[in-house]
Design a protein around this motif. Structure first.
Motif, short mmCIF file in Angstrom:
data_model
loop_
_atom_site.label_atom_id
_atom_site.label_comp_id
_atom_site.label_asym_id
_atom_site.label_seq_id
_atom_site.Cartn_x
_atom_site.Cartn_y
_atom_site.Cartn_z
N TYR A 97 6.32 159.91 -8.75
CA TYR A 97 4.98 160.28 -9.22
C TYR A 97 4.95 161.78 -9.43
O TYR A 97 5.12 162.56 -8.48
CB TYR A 97 3.95 159.85 -8.17
CG TYR A 97 2.51 160.02 -8.57
CD1 TYR A 97 2.09 159.89 -9.90
CD2 TYR A 97 1.54 160.27 -7.60
CE1 TYR A 97 0.76 160.03 -10.24
CE2 TYR A 97 0.20 160.41 -7.94
CZ TYR A 97 -0.18 160.29 -9.26
OH TYR A 97 -1.50 160.43 -9.60
N VAL A 98 4.77 162.22 -10.68
CA VAL A 98 4.87 163.65 -11.00
C VAL A 98 3.64 164.10 -11.78
O VAL A 98 2.90 163.31 -12.35
CB VAL A 98 6.15 163.95 -11.82
CG1 VAL A 98 7.40 163.53 -11.07
CG2 VAL A 98 6.08 163.29 -13.19
N ARG A 99 3.47 165.43 -11.78
CA ARG A 99 2.43 166.08 -12.58
C ARG A 99 3.10 167.13 -13.44
O ARG A 99 3.96 167.89 -12.97
CB ARG A 99 1.37 166.71 -11.67
CG ARG A 99 0.26 167.42 -12.44
CD ARG A 99 -0.86 167.88 -11.52
NE ARG A 99 -0.33 168.62 -10.38
CZ ARG A 99 -0.57 168.31 -9.11
NH1 ARG A 99 -1.29 167.23 -8.82
NH2 ARG A 99 -0.09 169.04 -8.13
N ALA A 100 2.71 167.21 -14.73
CA ALA A 100 3.38 168.12 -15.66
C ALA A 100 2.42 168.52 -16.77
O ALA A 100 1.35 167.93 -16.95
CB ALA A 100 4.63 167.46 -16.25
N GLU A 135 4.07 158.22 -22.47
CA GLU A 135 3.16 157.15 -22.86
C GLU A 135 1.77 157.50 -22.35
O GLU A 135 1.57 157.78 -21.17
CB GLU A 135 3.59 155.81 -22.28
CG GLU A 135 2.66 154.66 -22.67
CD GLU A 135 2.87 153.41 -21.84
OE1 GLU A 135 3.36 152.41 -22.41
OE2 GLU A 135 2.56 153.42 -20.63
N ILE A 136 0.79 157.47 -23.24
CA ILE A 136 -0.59 157.74 -22.86
C ILE A 136 -1.46 156.55 -23.24
O ILE A 136 -1.19 155.85 -24.22
CB ILE A 136 -1.13 159.03 -23.52
CG1 ILE A 136 -1.03 158.94 -25.04
CG2 ILE A 136 -0.40 160.26 -23.00
CD1 ILE A 136 -1.64 160.12 -25.76
N ARG A 137 -2.48 156.33 -22.45
CA ARG A 137 -3.44 155.27 -22.71
C ARG A 137 -4.65 155.85 -23.44
O ARG A 137 -5.22 156.86 -23.02
CB ARG A 137 -3.88 154.62 -21.40
CG ARG A 137 -4.95 153.53 -21.56
CD ARG A 137 -5.48 153.10 -20.20
NE ARG A 137 -4.48 152.34 -19.48
CZ ARG A 137 -4.39 151.00 -19.47
NH1 ARG A 137 -5.27 150.28 -20.18
NH2 ARG A 137 -3.46 150.40 -18.77
N THR A 152 -1.96 167.78 -20.23
CA THR A 152 -1.59 167.67 -18.82
C THR A 152 -1.43 166.19 -18.49
O THR A 152 -2.22 165.35 -18.94
CB THR A 152 -2.66 168.29 -17.91
OG1 THR A 152 -3.91 167.63 -18.13
CG2 THR A 152 -2.81 169.78 -18.20
N PHE A 153 -0.41 165.88 -17.70
CA PHE A 153 -0.08 164.48 -17.43
C PHE A 153 0.22 164.30 -15.96
O PHE A 153 0.72 165.22 -15.28
CB PHE A 153 1.13 164.05 -18.26
CG PHE A 153 1.04 164.41 -19.72
CD1 PHE A 153 0.35 163.60 -20.60
CD2 PHE A 153 1.63 165.58 -20.20
CE1 PHE A 153 0.26 163.93 -21.94
CE2 PHE A 153 1.56 165.92 -21.53
CZ PHE A 153 0.86 165.10 -22.41
N ALA A 154 -0.05 163.10 -15.48
CA ALA A 154 0.30 162.70 -14.11
C ALA A 154 0.63 161.22 -14.13
O ALA A 154 -0.21 160.41 -14.54
CB ALA A 154 -0.83 163.00 -13.14
N GLY A 155 1.83 160.89 -13.72
CA GLY A 155 2.21 159.49 -13.75
C GLY A 155 3.64 159.27 -13.29
O GLY A 155 4.24 160.12 -12.63
N ARG A 156 4.17 158.13 -13.67
CA ARG A 156 5.49 157.69 -13.22
C ARG A 156 6.56 158.22 -14.16
O ARG A 156 6.54 157.95 -15.36
CB ARG A 156 5.52 156.17 -13.18
CG ARG A 156 6.85 155.57 -12.74
CD ARG A 156 6.81 154.07 -12.95
NE ARG A 156 8.07 153.43 -12.59
CZ ARG A 156 8.49 152.27 -13.08
NH1 ARG A 156 7.73 151.61 -13.94
NH2 ARG A 156 9.66 151.77 -12.72
N LEU A 189 7.64 159.42 -19.22
CA LEU A 189 6.56 159.69 -18.29
C LEU A 189 5.38 158.79 -18.66
O LEU A 189 4.83 158.91 -19.75
CB LEU A 189 6.14 161.17 -18.33
CG LEU A 189 4.91 161.57 -17.52
CD1 LEU A 189 5.10 161.24 -16.04
CD2 LEU A 189 4.62 163.05 -17.70
N ILE A 190 5.03 157.88 -17.77
CA ILE A 190 3.94 156.94 -18.01
C ILE A 190 2.67 157.55 -17.44
O ILE A 190 2.42 157.47 -16.23
CB ILE A 190 4.25 155.56 -17.39
CG1 ILE A 190 5.61 155.06 -17.86
CG2 ILE A 190 3.16 154.55 -17.73
CD1 ILE A 190 6.08 153.80 -17.16
N ASP A 191 1.91 158.18 -18.29
CA ASP A 191 0.72 158.90 -17.85
C ASP A 191 -0.33 157.93 -17.29
O ASP A 191 -0.59 156.88 -17.86
CB ASP A 191 0.13 159.69 -19.02
CG ASP A 191 -1.04 160.55 -18.61
OD1 ASP A 191 -0.94 161.22 -17.56
OD2 ASP A 191 -2.06 160.55 -19.33
N GLY A 192 -0.92 158.32 -16.16
CA GLY A 192 -1.97 157.51 -15.54
C GLY A 192 -1.47 156.43 -14.61
O GLY A 192 -2.28 155.74 -13.98
#
Length: 236
Positions: A97-100, A135-137, A152-156, A189-192
């Motif tokens: 789980y990362v933030r970037a 990937e963003i939803r 900005t992203f946070a996810g797997r 990076l799977i955001d969310g």
């Protein structure tokens, strides 16, 4: 007047003495059970085959979801990895789980949806780092030419090939829709996607493993009954 219990037990096990008095053989097989017809072999074989196929399919699904289940059990605090353009993920960041922060490119980007979901999804490479995809939803009703992707992203964070069953065909979709090939060492990076939001995978893995175990126990019971019937016929 009380009777001798020994004589009663002897008469039950030995039967009447005299002509035709064979008695009851308590140690031998029951002749009524031996007279019953054997279960149809074809139906039994089909049943065992279906149960085996179901068990294999359930175990395959459990293995396919194992990565997401492990991610669901990881720490809930994201690791800050900084700028995506300069990020070169290593094995220690796999399934984390990362933030970037970063900007997404347009070359190779695709848009797609999933069954039973109103939201749509976009997959795009990071600008300046084509080996890393995000990937963003997109919430329902927000998709359109005016949609601005986040920075900005946070996810797997996971290797592209290990993203799981829900992303199994993404690489092929990118090549079909955008004509861009996803490299073998690409990451996504799977955001969310937080560990808490992925706990459904743990429940599904437990369900599939239990279902496979139930079918395997059923197969063992069927085969055990067949073996007992064969032993009884040989003993007769």
């Amino acid at each position: 007047m009380p009777t001798d219990p020994t004589s009663t037990l002897e008469s039950m096990t030995s039967g009447p003495r005299g002509a035709g008095g064979d008695g009851l053989d308590v140690a031998g097989p029951d002749p009524e059970l031996l007279a019953l017809p054997s279960p149809p072999k074809q139906e039994r074989t089909v049943t065992v085959a279906l149960m085996a196929a179901t068990a294999i399919a359930a175990l395959w699904m459990a293995v396919a979801l194992l990565g997401e289940a492990r991610y669901a059990l990881s720490p809930g605090q994201p690791t800050d990895v900084g700028e995506l353009a300069s990020l070169r993920p290593q094995a220690d960041l796999a399934n984390r789980y990362v933030r970037a922060v970063g900007l997404l490119g347009t070359r190779g980007a695709i848009r797609y949806g999933r069954a039973a979901e109103g939201d749509s999804f976009r997959l795009a490479p990071v600008a300046g780092n084509p080996g890393l995809w995000v990937e963003i939803r997109v919430p329902e009703g927000f998709e359109g030419p005016r949609f601005v992707p986040p920075s900005t992203f946070a996810g797997r964070l996971v290797p592209f090939k290990s993203a799981g069953i829900r992303h199994a065909r993404l690489a092929a979709e990118v090549e079909e829709q955008a004509g861009t090939a996803v490299t073998d060492d690409a990451w996504m990076l799977i955001d969310g996607s937080s560990p808490r939001a992925s706990r459904w995978a743990v429940a599904l893995v437990a369900l599939f493993v239990g279902f496979a175990g139930w079918n395997l126990v059923g197969i063992a019971r069927v085969l055990h009954r067949v073996r007992d019937a064969r032993d009884a016929r040989r003993a007769s």
